[in-house]
Design a protein around this motif. Structure first.
Motif, PDB file in Angstrom:
ATOM      1  N   ARG A  50      36.602  83.958 -46.821  1.00 24.97           N
ATOM      2  CA  ARG A  50      36.164  83.119 -45.703  1.00 24.97           C
ATOM      3  C   ARG A  50      35.906  83.959 -44.456  1.00 24.97           C
ATOM      4  O   ARG A  50      34.905  83.767 -43.750  1.00 24.97           O
ATOM      5  CB  ARG A  50      37.187  82.016 -45.413  1.00 24.97           C
ATOM      6  CG  ARG A  50      36.864  81.189 -44.173  1.00 24.97           C
ATOM      7  CD  ARG A  50      37.689  79.931 -44.072  1.00 24.97           C
ATOM      8  NE  ARG A  50      37.196  78.921 -45.001  1.00 24.97           N
ATOM      9  CZ  ARG A  50      36.143  78.144 -44.764  1.00 24.97           C
ATOM     10  NH1 ARG A  50      35.474  78.249 -43.608  1.00 24.97           N
ATOM     11  NH2 ARG A  50      35.749  77.250 -45.640  1.00 24.97           N
ATOM     12  N   ARG A  51      36.806  84.898 -44.156  1.00 26.64           N
ATOM     13  CA  ARG A  51      36.588  85.776 -42.992  1.00 26.64           C
ATOM     14  C   ARG A  51      35.299  86.575 -43.143  1.00 26.64           C
ATOM     15  O   ARG A  51      34.530  86.741 -42.188  1.00 26.64           O
ATOM     16  CB  ARG A  51      37.783  86.709 -42.816  1.00 26.64           C
ATOM     17  CG  ARG A  51      38.939  86.117 -42.038  1.00 26.64           C
ATOM     18  CD  ARG A  51      39.948  87.170 -41.652  1.00 26.64           C
ATOM     19  NE  ARG A  51      40.564  87.787 -42.827  1.00 26.64           N
ATOM     20  CZ  ARG A  51      41.647  87.311 -43.435  1.00 26.64           C
ATOM     21  NH1 ARG A  51      42.240  86.213 -42.979  1.00 26.64           N
ATOM     22  NH2 ARG A  51      42.150  87.924 -44.491  1.00 26.64           N
ATOM     23  N   ALA A  52      35.062  87.095 -44.347  1.00 25.36           N
ATOM     24  CA  ALA A  52      33.858  87.890 -44.580  1.00 25.36           C
ATOM     25  C   ALA A  52      32.596  87.058 -44.346  1.00 25.36           C
ATOM     26  O   ALA A  52      31.623  87.527 -43.744  1.00 25.36           O
ATOM     27  CB  ALA A  52      33.870  88.452 -45.997  1.00 25.36           C
ATOM     28  N   ARG A  98      26.825  88.323 -46.921  1.00 23.81           N
ATOM     29  CA  ARG A  98      26.100  87.422 -47.801  1.00 23.81           C
ATOM     30  C   ARG A  98      25.967  87.976 -49.219  1.00 23.81           C
ATOM     31  O   ARG A  98      25.966  87.223 -50.180  1.00 23.81           O
ATOM     32  CB  ARG A  98      24.703  87.131 -47.235  1.00 23.81           C
ATOM     33  CG  ARG A  98      24.721  86.370 -45.905  1.00 23.81           C
ATOM     34  CD  ARG A  98      25.247  84.958 -46.098  1.00 23.81           C
ATOM     35  NE  ARG A  98      25.290  84.193 -44.840  1.00 23.81           N
ATOM     36  CZ  ARG A  98      26.354  84.048 -44.077  1.00 23.81           C
ATOM     37  NH1 ARG A  98      27.491  84.664 -44.417  1.00 23.81           N
ATOM     38  NH2 ARG A  98      26.317  83.314 -42.982  1.00 23.81           N
ATOM     39  N   LYS A  99      25.863  89.270 -49.359  1.00 32.44           N
ATOM     40  CA  LYS A  99      25.680  89.871 -50.680  1.00 32.44           C
ATOM     41  C   LYS A  99      27.028  89.987 -51.385  1.00 32.44           C
ATOM     42  O   LYS A  99      27.996  90.510 -50.835  1.00 32.44           O
ATOM     43  CB  LYS A  99      25.020  91.236 -50.571  1.00 32.44           C
ATOM     44  CG  LYS A  99      23.612  91.201 -50.015  1.00 32.44           C
ATOM     45  CD  LYS A  99      22.893  92.517 -50.225  1.00 32.44           C
ATOM     46  CE  LYS A  99      22.632  92.753 -51.705  1.00 32.44           C
ATOM     47  NZ  LYS A  99      21.778  93.953 -51.919  1.00 32.44           N
ATOM     48  N   PRO A 158      25.629  82.309 -52.904  1.00 35.22           N
ATOM     49  CA  PRO A 158      26.654  82.095 -53.935  1.00 35.22           C
ATOM     50  C   PRO A 158      28.077  82.403 -53.494  1.00 35.22           C
ATOM     51  O   PRO A 158      29.022  81.810 -54.021  1.00 35.22           O
ATOM     52  CB  PRO A 158      26.209  83.007 -55.084  1.00 35.22           C
ATOM     53  CG  PRO A 158      25.233  83.969 -54.486  1.00 35.22           C
ATOM     54  CD  PRO A 158      24.588  83.258 -53.350  1.00 35.22           C
ATOM     55  N   LEU A 159      28.265  83.316 -52.552  1.00 35.21           N
ATOM     56  CA  LEU A 159      29.633  83.567 -52.082  1.00 35.21           C
ATOM     57  C   LEU A 159      30.257  82.308 -51.495  1.00 35.21           C
ATOM     58  O   LEU A 159      31.470  82.085 -51.622  1.00 35.21           O
ATOM     59  CB  LEU A 159      29.652  84.692 -51.044  1.00 35.21           C
ATOM     60  CG  LEU A 159      29.704  86.126 -51.568  1.00 35.21           C
ATOM     61  CD1 LEU A 159      29.655  87.115 -50.406  1.00 35.21           C
ATOM     62  CD2 LEU A 159      30.938  86.383 -52.433  1.00 35.21           C
ATOM     63  N   ALA A 160      29.449  81.473 -50.868  1.00 33.73           N
ATOM     64  CA  ALA A 160      29.967  80.223 -50.311  1.00 33.73           C
ATOM     65  C   ALA A 160      30.412  79.281 -51.426  1.00 33.73           C
ATOM     66  O   ALA A 160      31.408  78.564 -51.288  1.00 33.73           O
ATOM     67  CB  ALA A 160      28.917  79.553 -49.438  1.00 33.73           C
ATOM     68  N   GLY A 161      29.674  79.277 -52.518  1.00 41.40           N
ATOM     69  CA  GLY A 161      30.066  78.456 -53.656  1.00 41.40           C
ATOM     70  C   GLY A 161      31.351  78.940 -54.288  1.00 41.40           C
ATOM     71  O   GLY A 161      32.212  78.140 -54.693  1.00 41.40           O
ATOM     72  N   THR A 196      31.795  74.954 -48.180  1.00 41.86           N
ATOM     73  CA  THR A 196      32.630  74.689 -47.008  1.00 41.86           C
ATOM     74  C   THR A 196      32.225  75.568 -45.825  1.00 41.86           C
ATOM     75  O   THR A 196      32.867  75.536 -44.779  1.00 41.86           O
ATOM     76  CB  THR A 196      34.117  74.927 -47.346  1.00 41.86           C
ATOM     77  OG1 THR A 196      34.285  76.266 -47.838  1.00 41.86           O
ATOM     78  CG2 THR A 196      34.601  73.942 -48.396  1.00 41.86           C
ATOM     79  N   VAL A 197      31.160  76.345 -45.999  1.00 44.31           N
ATOM     80  CA  VAL A 197      30.570  77.135 -44.923  1.00 44.31           C
ATOM     81  C   VAL A 197      29.146  76.631 -44.725  1.00 44.31           C
ATOM     82  O   VAL A 197      28.385  76.508 -45.689  1.00 44.31           O
ATOM     83  CB  VAL A 197      30.571  78.641 -45.269  1.00 44.31           C
ATOM     84  CG1 VAL A 197      29.846  79.440 -44.191  1.00 44.31           C
ATOM     85  CG2 VAL A 197      31.994  79.153 -45.436  1.00 44.31           C
TER      86      VAL A 197
END
Length: 210
Positions: free
Chosen positions: A156-158, A165-166, A81-84, A74-75
């Motif tokens: 989401r804010r991060a 990203r990490k 992987p954080l987006a997943g 959704t980003v």
């Protein structure tokens, strides 16, 4: 896994990587022992979870035979992987109201431990942690972890506002439980990133009973 909504733990398989070191394409669909890596992942992870979903971008129909929900990032921009994980937390909030935790696992790890979810939850409870991640052989595997649905807006804010990203940069903000598994005779978090890794996975598969 359980009928209690707060204690239920759905799992997301992160299958959205670009697979550059294998020449592109879906790493989880590469074969080990005549079966897609994703087949191994689903077989090991599914019985531990209160529902499985896939995080992947592009045409979801390529995963139709697995019969699982496919949730895209959704980003924008394939931020990793954080987006997943974020996509899974947001999907869970919308589709599984009352569920508080989601476990993530990489889609290229064919030897995942069969007690992954239970041990992550136990460690989180014992340590009063906000999150829990897996480790083996003295190395953390932050993509394989237990995530609190209530932290989705913070994540989401991060990602969007801070360009984080990490995974370990984000998890450092919270109380984190680390759960370790032995890495011998086979590291349960071995992941197939390259063609050579696929050959090694074929060798290791003979040591592991699916």
């Amino acid at each position: 896994m359980t009928t209690d909504r707060a204690a239920a733990t759905p799992c997301v398989v992160l299958a959205g990587g670009l697979g550059r070191r294998m020449g592109g394409g879906d790493k989880p669909m590469r074969e080990i022992g005549g079966r897609a890596i994703l087949d191994h992942v689903v077989e090991r992870l599914g019985p531990q979870c209160d529902g499985l979903l896939l995080n992947a971008n592009g045409d979801p129909e390529r995963f139709t035979r697995f019969g699982l929900p496919v949730v895209a990032d959704t980003v924008a921009g394939y931020p990793g992987p954080l987006a997943g994980i974020l996509a899974a937390l947001e999907w869970t909030e919308q589709n599984r109201p009352g569920v508080e935790w989601v476990v993530s696992a990489a889609g290229d790890c064919p030897f995942l431990p069969r007690d992954l979810v239970a041990r992550l939850q136990q460690a989180r409870q014992a340590e009063g942690a906000d999150l829990a991640v897996a480790a083996s052989g003295g190395q953390a595997h932050p993509v394989i972890g237990l995530w609190k649905v209530a932290l989705r807006d913070d994540l989401r804010r991060a990602l969007v506002e801070e360009d984080v990203r990490k995974i370990d940069r984000w998890t450092a903000r919270y109380r984190l439980a680390m759960v370790s598994w032995p890495s011998e005779p086979v590291d349960p978090f071995f992941n197939a990133n390259t063609v050579d890794d696929l050959h090694e996975a074929e060798r290791l598969a003979a040591l592991v009973a699916d």
